[in-house]
Design a protein around this motif. Structure first.
Motif, PDB file in Angstrom:
ATOM      1  N   UNK A   7      41.273  41.126  43.601  1.00  0.00           N
ATOM      2  CA  UNK A   7      40.638  41.396  42.630  1.00  0.00           C
ATOM      3  C   UNK A   7      38.935  41.676  42.852  1.00  0.00           C
ATOM      4  N   UNK A   8      38.654  42.833  42.424  1.00  0.00           N
ATOM      5  CA  UNK A   8      37.347  43.250  42.431  1.00  0.00           C
ATOM      6  C   UNK A   8      36.397  43.042  41.412  1.00  0.00           C
ATOM      7  N   UNK A   9      36.866  42.431  40.285  1.00  0.00           N
ATOM      8  CA  UNK A   9      36.106  41.987  39.310  1.00  0.00           C
ATOM      9  C   UNK A   9      36.087  42.803  38.205  1.00  0.00           C
ATOM     10  N   UNK A  10      35.264  42.780  37.289  1.00  0.00           N
ATOM     11  CA  UNK A  10      35.154  43.627  36.122  1.00  0.00           C
ATOM     12  C   UNK A  10      33.732  44.296  36.074  1.00  0.00           C
ATOM     13  N   UNK A  11      33.584  45.274  35.375  1.00  0.00           N
ATOM     14  CA  UNK A  11      32.266  46.103  35.161  1.00  0.00           C
ATOM     15  C   UNK A  11      31.428  45.369  34.312  1.00  0.00           C
ATOM     16  N   UNK A  12      30.321  45.299  34.602  1.00  0.00           N
ATOM     17  CA  UNK A  12      29.238  44.438  33.653  1.00  0.00           C
ATOM     18  C   UNK A  12      29.118  45.220  32.380  1.00  0.00           C
ATOM     19  N   UNK A  13      29.272  46.391  32.607  1.00  0.00           N
ATOM     20  CA  UNK A  13      28.770  47.075  31.082  1.00  0.00           C
ATOM     21  C   UNK A  13      30.141  47.763  30.415  1.00  0.00           C
ATOM     22  N   UNK A  14      31.055  47.949  31.267  1.00  0.00           N
ATOM     23  CA  UNK A  14      32.614  48.368  30.371  1.00  0.00           C
ATOM     24  C   UNK A  14      33.428  47.355  30.243  1.00  0.00           C
ATOM     25  N   UNK A  15      33.290  46.518  31.167  1.00  0.00           N
ATOM     26  CA  UNK A  15      34.453  45.159  31.131  1.00  0.00           C
ATOM     27  C   UNK A  15      35.553  45.627  31.351  1.00  0.00           C
ATOM     28  N   UNK A  16      35.891  46.749  32.209  1.00  0.00           N
ATOM     29  CA  UNK A  16      36.947  47.302  32.848  1.00  0.00           C
ATOM     30  C   UNK A  16      37.095  46.742  34.067  1.00  0.00           C
ATOM     31  N   UNK A  17      38.512  46.385  34.538  1.00  0.00           N
ATOM     32  CA  UNK A  17      38.587  46.080  36.083  1.00  0.00           C
ATOM     33  C   UNK A  17      38.152  47.110  37.234  1.00  0.00           C
TER      34      UNK A  17
END
Length: 313
Positions: free
Chosen positions: A76-86
């Motif tokens: 799990x590399x997290x989600x984008x702060x701006x797009x909320x995509x993984x």
């Protein structure tokens, strides 16, 4: 050989750990700027503090890095702060675009460099001067200028190819080929300038060696000497240059993809850096380090296969 491969993989993982740690520590200096960018410059100190706590940026940096590393080990590399995509799937998708440009460019570069280098080394004279002249042009002329000239000639004037944009291979193979042609040509010109000179130099050295004279006295054909002996012995250093060229092309993706509006790894990294999208930057760093490690390992193994004396046990 197996022990060597395992050591290299272990070294690559350690390198990835160190690079990601240093990157995270450097990014931690901009956590406040990221929060203010998200909330706007008119945000109150209270709202900034609340958002900072919500995003976990108020915790010690090493604690945050450890948490990120644990998620990484779970894939799990997290989600984008701006797009909320993984981040993971997004990076893989962008990386596929970049590799669809680099891999064809690298294959063409290898074929042209070997042909040009061997031709120059075996023929000499005019052929050698032509090869050196082409390499010199590739060194001197900036890739960005070549890109602009090709866009003007092939896209604006002749209207044969699109100036910008990208079509996935799965959507339309013909349109995909059109969309990558100019970027690939730009990369090939620079790549051939580097590799052809190396192949030429190594081939000249090999053709002057004693074993070549011995083979000639035994009546072995020139083609056999060049292909089966000299070229194979010269391939080791050329492979090293090839791995460096791959890494250089990978770095050039940032410029190429922004010039041609390609949704690849380089443009993704550039936009993430401008936005301060920390999860994306960390994901890009991980994939970049692992890719370089794999390329270097593959080069070492190929060198060992080509040159038995260089094989590691």
């Amino acid at each position: 050989m197996l022990a060597y491969v395992l050591r290299r993989i272990g070294a690559g993982l350690v390198l990835a750990l160190l690079v990601t740690l240093v990157t995270f520590l450097m990014l931690s200096l901009s956590f406040g700027d990221v929060v203010r960018t998200l909330l706007g410059q008119s945000a109150t100190p209270e709202s900034v503090a609340a958002m900072t706590k919500q995003m976990g940026y108020d915790r010690p940096v090493l604690v945050q890095y450890g948490d990120w590393l644990l998620h990484l080990l779970r894939g799990d590399l997290g989600t984008s702060v701006y797009t909320s995509l993984p981040v993971g799937p997004s990076v893989v998708q962008r990386l596929a675009v970049t590799l669809s440009i680099i891999v064809p460019a690298l294959l063409i570069t290898v074929l042209l460099s070997i042909s040009l280098g061997v031709w120059a080394a075996t023929r000499g004279g005019v052929a050698d001067r032509i090869a050196q002249g082409l390499s010199l042009v590739g060194y001197i002329v900036p890739g960005l200028l070549i890109a602009i000239v090709l866009v003007y000639l092939l896209a604006v004037r002749a209207k044969l190819l699109p100036a910008t944009g990208y079509t996935p291979l799965s959507t339309d193979p013909a349109a995909w080929l059109h969309s990558i042609t100019i970027p690939v040509i730009v990369l090939v010109i620079g790549g051939v300038a580097n590799m052809a000179a190396q192949v030429r130099g190594r081939m000249i050295d090999e053709l002057r060696r004693d074993y070549v004279r011995t083979l000639r006295t035994r009546g072995v054909s020139t083609t056999s000497i060049v292909v089966r002996h000299a070229l194979r012995n010269a391939a080791g250093p050329a492979l090293t240059v090839l791995s460096l060229e791959f890494i250089q092309m990978f770095g050039s993706a940032l410029i190429i993809e922004n010039v041609f509006a390609l949704p690849g790894y380089g443009s993704y990294a550039f936009n993430a850096s401008l936005q301060g999208d920390i999860p994306v930057i960390m994901g890009i760093t991980v994939f970049g380090v692992l890719l370089v490690t794999v390329v270097n390992l593959g080069t070492d193994l190929a060198n060992g296969w080509l040159n038995p004396k260089a094989r590691l046990h």
